[in-house]
Write an enzyme that holds these catalytic residues in place. Sequence first.
Site, PDB file in Angstrom:
ATOM      1  N   ASP A   1      16.075  44.089  -0.057  1.00 33.17           N
ATOM      2  CA  ASP A   1      14.644  44.014   0.440  1.00 33.17           C
ATOM      3  C   ASP A   1      13.777  44.012  -0.648  1.00 33.17           C
ATOM      4  OD1 ASP A   1      12.232  44.914   1.273  1.00 33.17           O
ATOM      5  OD2 ASP A   1      12.776  46.480   2.240  1.00 33.17           O
TER       6      ASP A   1
ATOM      7  N   SER B   1     -12.868  15.117  -1.731  1.00 36.23           N
ATOM      8  CA  SER B   1     -12.345  16.426  -2.059  1.00 36.23           C
ATOM      9  C   SER B   1     -11.381  17.151  -1.185  1.00 36.23           C
ATOM     10  CB  SER B   1     -13.729  17.282  -2.190  1.00 36.23           C
ATOM     11  OG  SER B   1     -14.827  16.793  -2.796  1.00 36.23           O
TER      12      SER B   1
ATOM     13  N   SER C   1       0.828  -1.130   0.045  1.00 37.69           N
ATOM     14  CA  SER C   1      -0.135   0.158   0.067  1.00 37.69           C
ATOM     15  C   SER C   1       0.858   1.179   0.020  1.00 37.69           C
ATOM     16  CB  SER C   1      -0.772   0.160   1.168  1.00 37.69           C
ATOM     17  OG  SER C   1      -1.580   1.195   1.435  1.00 37.69           O
TER      18      SER C   1
ATOM     19  N   GLY D   1      11.791  53.148   2.365  1.00 34.65           N
ATOM     20  CA  GLY D   1      12.079  54.120   3.202  1.00 34.65           C
ATOM     21  C   GLY D   1      13.558  54.360   3.551  1.00 34.65           C
TER      22      GLY D   1
ATOM     23  N   LEU E   1       6.051  45.178  -2.855  1.00 32.90           N
ATOM     24  CA  LEU E   1       5.228  46.418  -2.662  1.00 32.90           C
ATOM     25  C   LEU E   1       6.113  47.647  -3.715  1.00 32.90           C
ATOM     26  CD1 LEU E   1       3.131  48.288  -1.325  1.00 32.90           C
ATOM     27  CD2 LEU E   1       4.965  48.384   0.488  1.00 32.90           C
ATOM     28  N   HIS E   2       7.583  47.334  -3.751  1.00 31.59           N
ATOM     29  CA  HIS E   2       8.169  48.420  -4.154  1.00 31.59           C
ATOM     30  C   HIS E   2       8.435  48.119  -5.755  1.00 31.59           C
ATOM     31  CE1 HIS E   2       8.977  49.548  -0.138  1.00 31.59           C
ATOM     32  NE2 HIS E   2       9.511  48.426  -0.037  1.00 31.59           N
TER      33      HIS E   2
ATOM     34  N   ILE F   1       5.998  52.116  -4.326  1.00 34.74           N
ATOM     35  CA  ILE F   1       6.534  52.991  -3.422  1.00 34.74           C
ATOM     36  C   ILE F   1       8.314  52.613  -3.305  1.00 34.74           C
ATOM     37  CG2 ILE F   1       4.560  53.870  -2.159  1.00 34.74           C
ATOM     38  CD1 ILE F   1       5.557  52.216   0.026  1.00 34.74           C
TER      39      ILE F   1
HETATM   40  P1  NAI Z   1      -8.438   3.058 -10.699  1.00 30.58           P
HETATM   41  O1  NAI Z   1      -9.403   2.676  -9.492  1.00 30.58           O
HETATM   42  O2  NAI Z   1      -8.343   2.500 -12.174  1.00 30.58           O
HETATM   43  O3  NAI Z   1      -6.849   3.145 -10.268  1.00 30.58           O
HETATM   44  C1  NAI Z   1      -6.545   3.344  -9.044  1.00 30.58           C
HETATM   45  C2  NAI Z   1      -5.469   2.210  -8.611  1.00 30.58           C
HETATM   46  O4  NAI Z   1      -4.866   2.468  -7.271  1.00 30.58           O
HETATM   47  C3  NAI Z   1      -6.012   0.823  -8.659  1.00 30.58           C
HETATM   48  O5  NAI Z   1      -5.199  -0.212  -9.432  1.00 30.58           O
HETATM   49  C4  NAI Z   1      -5.852   0.349  -7.148  1.00 30.58           C
HETATM   50  O6  NAI Z   1      -5.658  -0.761  -6.994  1.00 30.58           O
HETATM   51  C5  NAI Z   1      -4.715   1.243  -6.738  1.00 30.58           C
HETATM   52  N1  NAI Z   1      -4.781   1.319  -5.294  1.00 30.58           N
HETATM   53  C6  NAI Z   1      -5.890   1.781  -4.485  1.00 30.58           C
HETATM   54  N2  NAI Z   1      -5.368   1.867  -3.180  1.00 30.58           N
HETATM   55  C7  NAI Z   1      -3.952   1.706  -3.217  1.00 30.58           C
HETATM   56  C8  NAI Z   1      -3.047   1.714  -2.218  1.00 30.58           C
HETATM   57  N3  NAI Z   1      -3.366   1.995  -0.954  1.00 30.58           N
HETATM   58  N4  NAI Z   1      -1.853   1.487  -2.690  1.00 30.58           N
HETATM   59  C9  NAI Z   1      -1.416   0.954  -3.915  1.00 30.58           C
HETATM   60  N5  NAI Z   1      -2.672   1.125  -4.838  1.00 30.58           N
HETATM   61  C10 NAI Z   1      -3.700   1.492  -4.624  1.00 30.58           C
HETATM   62  O7  NAI Z   1      -8.735   4.564 -11.013  1.00 30.58           O
HETATM   63  P2  NAI Z   1      -8.127   5.486 -12.074  1.00 30.58           P
HETATM   64  O8  NAI Z   1      -9.496   6.552 -12.456  1.00 30.58           O
HETATM   65  O9  NAI Z   1      -6.977   5.289 -12.868  1.00 30.58           O
HETATM   66  O10 NAI Z   1      -7.645   6.784 -10.794  1.00 30.58           O
HETATM   67  C11 NAI Z   1      -6.231   7.364 -10.548  1.00 30.58           C
HETATM   68  C12 NAI Z   1      -6.009   8.528  -9.970  1.00 30.58           C
HETATM   69  O11 NAI Z   1      -6.763   9.386 -10.474  1.00 30.58           O
HETATM   70  C13 NAI Z   1      -6.724   8.333  -8.514  1.00 30.58           C
HETATM   71  O12 NAI Z   1      -5.960   9.088  -7.632  1.00 30.58           O
HETATM   72  C14 NAI Z   1      -8.080   9.045  -8.876  1.00 30.58           C
HETATM   73  O13 NAI Z   1      -8.664   9.616  -7.613  1.00 30.58           O
HETATM   74  C15 NAI Z   1      -7.534  10.290  -9.596  1.00 30.58           C
HETATM   75  N6  NAI Z   1      -8.711  10.714 -10.509  1.00 30.58           N
HETATM   76  C16 NAI Z   1      -9.390  10.003 -11.619  1.00 30.58           C
HETATM   77  C17 NAI Z   1     -10.373  10.529 -12.347  1.00 30.58           C
HETATM   78  C18 NAI Z   1     -10.876   9.963 -13.419  1.00 30.58           C
HETATM   79  O14 NAI Z   1     -11.699  10.472 -14.354  1.00 30.58           O
HETATM   80  N7  NAI Z   1     -10.646   8.645 -13.756  1.00 30.58           N
HETATM   81  C19 NAI Z   1     -10.835  11.935 -12.033  1.00 30.58           C
HETATM   82  C20 NAI Z   1     -10.076  12.562 -10.981  1.00 30.58           C
HETATM   83  C21 NAI Z   1      -9.163  12.007 -10.338  1.00 30.58           C
END
Ligand code: NAI
Length: 737
Positions: A511, A165, A75, A534, A515-516, A531
Amino acid sequence: MASPLRFDGRVVLVTGAGGGLGRAYALAFAERGASVVVNDLGGDFKGVGKGSLAADKVVEEIRRKGGKAVANYDSVEAGEKLVKTALDAFGRIDVVVNNAGILRDRSFSRISDEDWDLIHKVHLRGSFQVTRAAWDHMKKQKFGRIIMTSSASGIYGNFGQANYSAAKLGLLGLANTLAIEGQKNNIHCNTIAPTAGSRMTKTVLPEDILEALKPDYVAPLVLWLCHESCEENGGLFEVGAGWIGKLRWERSLGAIVRQRNQPMTPEAVKANWRKICDFENASKPQKIEESTGSIIGVLSKIDSDGGVSANHTSHAASSKATSGSGEAVGYTLPSFSSAYTELETIMYALGVGASVKEPKDLKFIYEGHSDFSCLPTFGVIIAQKSVMRGDLVEIPGLSIDLAKILHGEQYLELYKPLPRTGTLRNETVVADVLDKGSGLVILIDVYSYSGKELICYNQFSLFLVGSGGIGGKRTSDKVKEAVAIPNRHPDAVLTDTTSLNQAALYRLSGDWNPLHIDPNFAGLAGFNKPILHGLCTFGFSARHVLQQFADSDVSRFKAIKARFAKPVYPGQTLKTEMWKEGNRIHFQTKAQETGNIVISNAYVDLVPTSDVLAKTPSEGEELQSSLVFEEIGRRLKDVGHEVVKKVNAVFEWHITKDGSVAAKWTVDLKNGTGKVYQGPAKGSADVTITLSDDDFIGVVLGKIDPQKAFFSGRLKAKGNIMLSLKLQTIFKNYAKL
Ligand code: NAI
């Protein structure tokens, strides 16, 4: 066509690369020559479970195509392990793409602690752990590229994704700071907010759109940002479907809603709301300095609008209780050293208006001048770091907000003329804290030493707006008081028109407050335009006093005190009005165009002429070069005639010690049978040579080549420089000890 962007020899770690976007990045990097660590925990999109299959499949795919890759199944929370895989397999780490991610979507009221924590652990803490593990390796190799993966949900908010978010915008904050901290080691950190079809978006987007939003339309941006030729750092990009756009902050011009010594009210906020929120002519701030700087500017604006300097003593109703300021007194700030060369002293002199148009100024701006001198007020530049670094916030018993500090007054005393170059050690102490009602005055004393010798002393009076009224003492015997000007017409007036570039030039002395220089910044602070500093006006005035009453002789300067009363705009004419009272020259400085007093209640103390003479050491004492000159003199006695015929020139020598001229000698090989004597040439010299006592001996002993010393700036020659070539003859034949 542009040459392809390659990653041969680079080691790239992509987290969460077992699928979706991460997989696309891993394949693309490998295809262009990188060695890739394919990390993936292999769980489901909610962060449940784990397995090696996802990462293994991608590694397999890369290898099948002839690329280099290894898998890692940890992880991202165990960042060290991921980086260790890169180091074990490939010996280095160049690029980290923080991509791993999961979702735990719920409407806000239903988010559990676990939903919140897990999202933060994977996205924010995971990116932190992996990046921190790679950071020192990148620093050492002076190269690194890092990607943070944010999201439109973080930037704009999205229903049901409060946890996600928050973590995603947290990544942007992390990236912003890493971009600053990494810059000097060529570590760049950028953030992307992608949109792509993946298992993560499967539940959100319709199938046909998912199909069209290929991860391959995101990967090229990531590759470019991670390439060694890409200078981008600290950027934020939205990317998807083959489109890329950059985001930045925008700030309205805003409104000042309070007046000096008046309480600030919600009604005033309401009355100004439209203006506060009006983005017409908005600025696009990029640095934190643009934020703090504008706040400081607002304070000066409010303060100066009342027509009273930062040192006024009226009682404001809005004082903030600050207890225990007594603790602050005697507190020492970290010591620091200031090194400077002729370059800095000349730049400073130009910054405070020294000019070739005034013959007396030449010695401040030409290092080859026989009396090259450092302007005494350069002493504040040596010490100013003590109040410009963030150390003030560490002072105990005071809660100092740097944005609320105004520079009210300045005192500077020199114990000997400043060396033309040097490294001075500065010791800073909080001398006292005074309660002026509307604010606190903090006296910061800075002692600057060369070795063990005290060279100068500064007292900065800083006004801490809004913190007074706590019943503290109002005066102190530590204060170097400003003194009212005599009640009569000035004895002398000098004027100088500042150039439009004056502040731009002066800020090079250290400095850097925008602002300057930055019109947007100045506008936000409520000024029509940037400005002048000083302390720049302070430098102009001191130069005027020295020129008028001490023939620009820096050894006559003892001390200066000034109060900063009003701002000056570059381009305005400064008028220094002076009154002589014994060795004290009172002065005040006006902006001629407005008649405003910009520096008030000021004075310069001069060293009496008799003391200067008494203090001058008998010339040449303790200098090794004196022995040599005496020896040359003795040897010339017999052969003077012959040498005069050969050389036919008068040489004047300025021998320096610790950066100042310590002795002058003349070797006359033009008149009669030649003569060597101490002091400047009687009549005129054909060439004047300046060098240090040690270098002089080096030249005599043949250890230093005079020509090389000339070109490297250690030996300075003025006049008929070609004649200096003949010196070799003298040294060879008559100076051997
Ligand atoms: P995805 O789910 O296909 O890929 C994410 C990968 O991260 C998965 O393979 C998963 O096994 C792995 N993963 C999850 N937890 C993990 C951990 N603790 N350690 C190691 N690997 C882990 O998703 P996707 O869409 O490819 O997303 C990739 C990134 O982009 C993410 O961070 C996601 O939040 C971001 N993102 C994606 C968007 C999209 O439209 N696909 C939109 C905005 C952000």
